[in-house]
Write an enzyme that holds these catalytic residues in place. Structure first.
Site, PDB file in Angstrom:
ATOM      1  N   ARG A  66       0.824  -1.218   0.000  1.00 49.52           N
ATOM      2  CA  ARG A  66       0.000   0.000   0.000  1.00 49.52           C
ATOM      3  C   ARG A  66       0.853   1.261   0.000  1.00 49.52           C
ATOM      4  O   ARG A  66       0.399   2.317  -0.434  1.00 49.52           O
ATOM      5  CB  ARG A  66      -0.995  -0.020   1.171  1.00 49.52           C
ATOM      6  CG  ARG A  66      -2.124  -1.020   0.978  1.00 49.52           C
ATOM      7  CD  ARG A  66      -2.989  -1.149   2.211  1.00 49.52           C
ATOM      8  NE  ARG A  66      -2.218  -1.530   3.384  1.00 49.52           N
ATOM      9  CZ  ARG A  66      -1.865  -2.774   3.694  1.00 49.52           C
ATOM     10  NH1 ARG A  66      -2.245  -3.769   2.915  1.00 49.52           N
ATOM     11  NH2 ARG A  66      -1.158  -3.035   4.770  1.00 49.52           N
ATOM     12  N   GLU A 103       6.745 -11.166  15.065  1.00 49.24           N
ATOM     13  CA  GLU A 103       6.371 -11.749  16.359  1.00 49.24           C
ATOM     14  C   GLU A 103       6.680 -13.261  16.361  1.00 49.24           C
ATOM     15  O   GLU A 103       7.243 -13.805  17.294  1.00 49.24           O
ATOM     16  CB  GLU A 103       4.887 -11.487  16.602  1.00 49.24           C
ATOM     17  CG  GLU A 103       4.467 -11.671  18.028  1.00 49.24           C
ATOM     18  CD  GLU A 103       2.997 -11.346  18.208  1.00 49.24           C
ATOM     19  OE1 GLU A 103       2.383 -10.773  17.286  1.00 49.24           O
ATOM     20  OE2 GLU A 103       2.467 -11.696  19.281  1.00 49.24           O
TER      21      GLU A 103
HETATM   22  P1  AMP Z   1       4.815  -3.346  10.975  1.00 45.35           P
HETATM   23  O1  AMP Z   1       4.178  -4.103  12.092  1.00 45.35           O
HETATM   24  O2  AMP Z   1       5.017  -1.888  11.318  1.00 45.35           O
HETATM   25  O3  AMP Z   1       6.061  -3.994  10.473  1.00 45.35           O
HETATM   26  O4  AMP Z   1       3.761  -3.352   9.793  1.00 45.35           O
HETATM   27  C1  AMP Z   1       3.866  -4.265   8.753  1.00 45.35           C
HETATM   28  C2  AMP Z   1       3.122  -3.829   7.511  1.00 45.35           C
HETATM   29  O5  AMP Z   1       1.766  -4.209   7.651  1.00 45.35           O
HETATM   30  C3  AMP Z   1       3.144  -2.359   7.205  1.00 45.35           C
HETATM   31  O6  AMP Z   1       3.380  -2.225   5.798  1.00 45.35           O
HETATM   32  C4  AMP Z   1       1.775  -1.855   7.581  1.00 45.35           C
HETATM   33  O7  AMP Z   1       1.297  -1.026   6.561  1.00 45.35           O
HETATM   34  C5  AMP Z   1       0.923  -3.096   7.660  1.00 45.35           C
HETATM   35  N1  AMP Z   1       0.126  -3.174   8.903  1.00 45.35           N
HETATM   36  C6  AMP Z   1       0.525  -3.666  10.086  1.00 45.35           C
HETATM   37  N2  AMP Z   1      -0.459  -3.622  10.978  1.00 45.35           N
HETATM   38  C7  AMP Z   1      -1.510  -3.050  10.350  1.00 45.35           C
HETATM   39  C8  AMP Z   1      -2.852  -2.714  10.749  1.00 45.35           C
HETATM   40  N3  AMP Z   1      -3.297  -2.944  11.986  1.00 45.35           N
HETATM   41  N4  AMP Z   1      -3.653  -2.132   9.830  1.00 45.35           N
HETATM   42  C9  AMP Z   1      -3.206  -1.903   8.569  1.00 45.35           C
HETATM   43  N5  AMP Z   1      -1.986  -2.214   8.134  1.00 45.35           N
HETATM   44  C10 AMP Z   1      -1.134  -2.774   9.007  1.00 45.35           C
END
Ligand code: AMP
Length: 179
Positions: A66, A103
Site C-alpha cells: 500500500r 512476532e
Molecule cells: P509493521 O508491524 O510496522 O512492520 O507493519 C507491517 C506492515 O503491515 C506495514 O506495511 C503496515 O502497513 C501493515 N500493517 C501492520 N499492521 C496493520 C494494521 N493494523 N492495519 C493496517 N496495516 C497494518
C-alpha cells in the site's frame, strides 16, 4: 498552515476498521476508502507533497504494497525517482536484502541493487506504522545501499504499538495518529 487539522480529521474518519483481519485480534486499518474518493486521495498525497516539496530529496522509497500507492503519486508530483521495496522473491533483477524479526518467525525485504546511489537522500513512505519492523528493515536496506534516510513517512501511526522505537533516531512523520 497546510494541511489543516480538519483535512487530517476527514482522512482519519474515512480509514475503516476491520476487526480480526488478517488474523484474530488484529484491528486492520483499511485505507482503501481514501483511495476510491478522488478528493481524499488527492488530499492524502498533498499532505506528503507539502511536507517534502521544499526539502532536497533524490528519491522516494515505497514499501510493498500500500506504500506504493501513495509513494508513486508523491514521487510523480515532486519529480523524483521511485524505489520499490518488496517482499522476498518479487523483484526480477539482482537485489540486496535485509532480514527482520516478526512476532513469530522472520521476513525479508528486497530492493534492486541499482535503486539507490551513494549518498542519495531518500524519503520512505508506507500507509501504516504498526510495530515498525517493516519500516525499520526498509530504512536499513536504503542505508545498506549507501543512501541517507531523510525521513520515514506514514499516513497513519498506531501509536500504542510503539513502532518508533524500532526506527532508532531517524526522523519520522505520521500525518494521523491512532487512537
Ligand atoms: P509493521 O508491524 O510496522 O512492520 O507493519 C507491517 C506492515 O503491515 C506495514 O506495511 C503496515 O502497513 C501493515 N500493517 C501492520 N499492521 C496493520 C494494521 N493494523 N492495519 C493496517 N496495516 C497494518
Amino acid at each position: 498552515m497546510y494541511p489543516y487539522r480538519s483535512s487530517l480529521d476527514r482522512l482519519k474518519k474515512e480509514i475503516r476498521d476491520v476487526p480480526d483481519f488478517p488474523k484474530p485480534g488484529v484491528l486492520f486499518k483499511d485505507i482503501t476508502p481514501i483511495l476510491v474518493d478522488a478528493q481524499l486521495f488527492r488530499l492524502a498525497v498533498t499532505v506528503f507533497v507539502e511536507r517534502y516539496q521544499r526539502k532536497t530529496i533524490d528519491k522516494i522509497a515505497a514499501i510493498d504494497a500500500r506504500g506504493f500507492v501513495f509513494a508513486g503519486a508523491v514521487a510523480h508530483v515532486l519529480g523524483v525517482g521511485l524505489i520499490l521495496i518488496r517482499k522476498k522473491g518479487k523483484l526480477p533483477y539482482k537485489t540486496i536484502s535485509v532480514d527482520y524479526d516478526l512476532e513469530y518467525g522472520h521476513n525479508t525485504l528486497e530492493m534492486h541493487v541499482d535503486s539507490v546511489k551513494k549518498d542519495e537522500k531518500v524519503i520512505i513512505i508506507d500507509d501504516v506504522l504498526a510495530t515498525g519492523g517493516t519500516a525499520g528493515a526498509a530504512a536499513n536496506l536504503v542505508e545498506k545501499a549507501g543512501g541517507k534516510v531523510v525521513e520515514l513517512a506514514f499516513l497513519l501511526e498506531l501509536t500504542f504499538l510503539n513502532g518508533r522505537e524500532r526506527l532508532g533516531d531517524r526522523p519520522i512523520y505520521a500525518a494521523i495518529e491512532y487512537p
